[in-house]
Design an enzyme around this catalytic site. Structure first.
Site, PDB file in Angstrom:
ATOM      1  CD  GLN A   1      -1.015  -0.992   3.694  1.00  0.00           C
ATOM      2  OE1 GLN A   1      -2.365  -1.069   3.477  1.00  0.00           O
ATOM      3  NE2 GLN A   1      -0.528  -1.403   4.661  1.00  0.00           N
TER       4      GLN A   1
ATOM      5  CG  HIS B   1      -6.215   2.460  18.523  1.00  0.00           C
ATOM      6  ND1 HIS B   1      -5.538   3.419  18.164  1.00  0.00           N
ATOM      7  CD2 HIS B   1      -6.316   1.706  17.558  1.00  0.00           C
ATOM      8  CE1 HIS B   1      -5.101   3.316  16.866  1.00  0.00           C
ATOM      9  NE2 HIS B   1      -5.679   2.384  16.374  1.00  0.00           N
TER      10      HIS B   1
ATOM     11  CG  ASP C   1      -0.001  -4.838   9.725  1.00  0.00           C
ATOM     12  OD1 ASP C   1      -0.935  -3.904  10.199  1.00  0.00           O
ATOM     13  OD2 ASP C   1       0.027  -4.556   8.557  1.00  0.00           O
TER      14      ASP C   1
ATOM     15  N   GLY D   1      -2.067 -12.497   7.762  1.00  0.00           N
ATOM     16  CA  GLY D   1      -2.610 -12.707   8.814  1.00  0.00           C
ATOM     17  C   GLY D   1      -3.727 -14.148   8.622  1.00  0.00           C
TER      18      GLY D   1
ATOM     19  CG  ASP E   1      -7.015  -2.129  14.098  1.00  0.00           C
ATOM     20  OD1 ASP E   1      -7.723  -1.370  13.322  1.00  0.00           O
ATOM     21  OD2 ASP E   1      -6.159  -1.756  14.964  1.00  0.00           O
ATOM     22  CB  SER E   2      -8.921  -4.808   8.589  1.00  0.00           C
ATOM     23  OG  SER E   2     -10.413  -4.682   8.495  1.00  0.00           O
ATOM     24  CB  THR E   3      -7.775  -0.981   5.164  1.00  0.00           C
ATOM     25  OG1 THR E   3      -7.526  -2.206   4.811  1.00  0.00           O
ATOM     26  CG2 THR E   3      -6.312  -0.449   5.880  1.00  0.00           C
TER      27      THR E   3
HETATM   28  N1  AG3 Z   1      -8.626   0.822  10.491  1.00  0.00           N
HETATM   29  C1  AG3 Z   1      -9.906   1.271  10.192  1.00  0.00           C
HETATM   30  C2  AG3 Z   1      -9.715   2.274   9.093  1.00  0.00           C
HETATM   31  C3  AG3 Z   1     -10.925   2.530   8.180  1.00  0.00           C
HETATM   32  C4  AG3 Z   1     -10.924   3.919   7.901  1.00  0.00           C
HETATM   33  N2  AG3 Z   1     -11.736   3.949   6.630  1.00  0.00           N
HETATM   34  C5  AG3 Z   1     -11.347   5.227   5.910  1.00  0.00           C
HETATM   35  N3  AG3 Z   1     -10.852   6.158   6.261  1.00  0.00           N
HETATM   36  N4  AG3 Z   1     -12.181   5.307   4.544  1.00  0.00           N
HETATM   37  C6  AG3 Z   1      -7.620   1.722  11.260  1.00  0.00           C
HETATM   38  C7  AG3 Z   1      -6.412   1.212  11.866  1.00  0.00           C
HETATM   39  C8  AG3 Z   1      -6.226   1.947  13.168  1.00  0.00           C
HETATM   40  N5  AG3 Z   1      -5.510   1.066  13.811  1.00  0.00           N
END
Ligand code: AG3
Length: 287
Positions: free
Chosen positions: A37, A68, A112, A144, A162-164
């Protein structure tokens, strides 16, 4: 979703929702493209440092405590006695830090895929990585999903995803197949929690589908807890808990009330209120 730095502003556009969130930035501090990424860090005027992955806001110094704390404490206070916790994603280590606040936790394994996230967190968000040297923490940089596949049956107490967003690399983490694998490695009484996007934008799609997929994967209870997150799409976010032989609508209320560590958003009463679904969500989820 796109990134458009115009005149000293960072903007994340949510095209399908016709909305955007902007932060006034002072300078770009970091820009690296990993095999997975595009990672950027900005210094903002009023939100401290900002981490961005593929154009999406991941966290800011000012408001990451909301996310968090809600990604960790509800699940940990739901489990009767969490000892081994696994975090999938979470490379910035903000969730890890919260989990390590629980004195009963004996081991936290974080997986991760992208070490660049942890390196950037250590450099630009040092408070998030301040517990990384805790002997209970084990940081792994690998896939993962593969890690979960190689993990023994019924060996984990709590799993935190804890993903995107569920597009691109993280898409698979929201599907029945992966959720089944999580169910397999959780002990009886185990709890999993997944970040589940915006109640305003995604209740009728991502959130409903995730809950259905969790049930299909064998979990016997689910609960979606909304919380504010000013720098994410719509400013409002959620996490969804699922229990294996465990009712995630109940939690160790007394222990939460007597928590021996510092908290900024989570509390026992907040947890109770977060378990109450607003009527529009109830209507969309329970139909
Ligand atoms: N994880 C969730 C991010 C999602 C945000 N989405 C967005 N901005 N479109 C964040 C990781 C923090 N530990």
């Amino acid at each position: 979703m796109a990134e458009q730095p115009i005149d000293g502003w960072f903007t994340e556009i949510f095209d399908r929702q016709g909305s955007a969130i902007s932060l006034k930035v002072k300078e770009k501090l970091h820009d690296v493209t990993s095999p997975y990424q595009h990672l950027e860090v900005y210094a903002t005027e009023t939100y401290g440092n900002l981490m961005v992955l593929d154009g999406c806001v991941m966290l800011t110094d000012r408001d990451n405590f909301l996310y968090h704390e809600m990604m960790s404490h509800p699940a940990l206070f739901t489990h009767a006695d969490p000892k081994h916790v696994v975090i999938i994603g979470g490379g910035d280590c903000g969730t890890l830090r919260e989990v390590l606040k629980h004195p009963g936790v004996e081991r936290v394994t974080q997986i991760d895929i992208d070490e660049e996230v942890t390196k950037a967190a250590a450099r630009f968000f040092p408070t998030l990585t301040e517990s990384n040297n805790d002997p209970r923490a084990d940081l792994k940089f690998e896939d993962g999903v593969k890690w979960v596949d190689n993990c023994a049956d019924e060996s984990i107490d709590v799993m935190i995803i804890d993903s995107t967003d569920p597009v691109g690399p993280a898409e698979g983490l929201f599907k029945t197949d992966f959720l089944k694998r999580c169910h397999r490695i959780l002990k009886k009484g185990g709890v999993m929690v997944q970040q589940s996007e915006s109640p305003l934008y995604h209740t009728d799609s991502i959130i409903r589908e995730l809950r259905e997929d969790m049930e299909k994967a064998g979990f016997d209870s689910v609960a979606t807890l909304p919380f504010p997150q000013p720098t994410y799409p719509s400013g409002w976010w959620s996490c969804t808990l699922a229990g294996k032989a465990c009712d995630v609508k109940q939690f160790r209320e007394q222990d939460a009330e007597q928590a021996s560590f510092a908290l900024e958003y989570y509390s026992a009463t907040l947890h109770k209120s977060a378990l109450v679904l607003p009527p529009f969500m109830k209507r969309l989820l329970e139909r």
